[in-house]
Design an enzyme around this catalytic site. Sequence first.
Site, PDB file in Angstrom:
ATOM      1  N   LYS A  35     116.422 -39.019 -42.549  1.00  0.00           N
ATOM      2  CA  LYS A  35     116.807 -37.812 -41.828  1.00  0.00           C
ATOM      3  C   LYS A  35     116.226 -37.805 -40.416  1.00  0.00           C
ATOM      4  O   LYS A  35     116.936 -37.524 -39.442  1.00  0.00           O
ATOM      5  CB  LYS A  35     116.352 -36.562 -42.591  1.00  0.00           C
ATOM      6  CG  LYS A  35     116.807 -35.255 -41.949  1.00  0.00           C
ATOM      7  CD  LYS A  35     116.403 -34.049 -42.784  1.00  0.00           C
ATOM      8  CE  LYS A  35     114.911 -33.814 -42.716  1.00  0.00           C
ATOM      9  NZ  LYS A  35     114.495 -32.559 -43.384  1.00  0.00           N
TER      10      LYS A  35
ATOM     11  N   ASP B 188     119.765 -31.831 -43.750  1.00  0.00           N
ATOM     12  CA  ASP B 188     118.608 -31.103 -44.263  1.00  0.00           C
ATOM     13  C   ASP B 188     119.086 -30.114 -45.323  1.00  0.00           C
ATOM     14  O   ASP B 188     120.241 -30.156 -45.759  1.00  0.00           O
ATOM     15  CB  ASP B 188     117.876 -30.388 -43.124  1.00  0.00           C
ATOM     16  CG  ASP B 188     118.697 -29.269 -42.506  1.00  0.00           C
ATOM     17  OD1 ASP B 188     119.910 -29.143 -42.831  1.00  0.00           O
ATOM     18  OD2 ASP B 188     118.143 -28.493 -41.707  1.00  0.00           O
TER      19      ASP B 188
END
Length: 224
Positions: free
Chosen positions: A125, A143
């Site tokens: 991420k 997320d």
Amino acid sequence: MTSKNMTKKQIQIFFERLRDERPEPKTELNYSNPFELLIAVVLSAQATDISVNKATDRLYPVANTPEAIYALGIDGLKEYIKTIGLYNSKATNVIKTCRILIDQHQSQVPNTREALEALPGVGRKTANVVLNTVFGQPTMAVDTHIFRLGNRTGLARGKDVLEVEHRLIKVIPKEFIIDAHHWLILHGRYCCIARKPKCHECPVSDVCQWPERFEFGAVKRPVV
């Protein structure tokens, strides 16, 4: 009830509306160079952008290069980031990352996923955020907000963040892909929130496929 998948037409409208709402979306993390962004994203894991900004607003005027932060040492860095969750492990990872950047990358933030994910504290991420925001690559950092939004709206359904990421990259039109991460995270953070989504003021509620949206005030409109 499970959301249906959006159609191509609905996805096009979805992003046109988000673009109209925020023509120039940006991360809410404060930074002025690629290294500052990298460190801010590492610090933001399981923490709010607000808490990270409060810490980095104190840290960066003192140290905002790999050499300067490394010189602080783990204990010195902790004094600046101790208000952030998991600050002990984050301080250790940041110092190790600074050493690697100095030794292996001429103190520059690398522009490949492999090199970024080799840095302590940098996962997929975080790498996606840096690759997209700094280097303009068509990546998608998923997320909790984007994972929820993708499944809820029918934009990109998946059982885990990686599946949602791959689905988003596949379905988002090329004209929107560079800014899509910011549009989605901001929409998920402020409108399509977890417990009480603001469907009554959502600009894309008519193309959203969440069956429960009308219970939260979405206005019924002709099917798009």
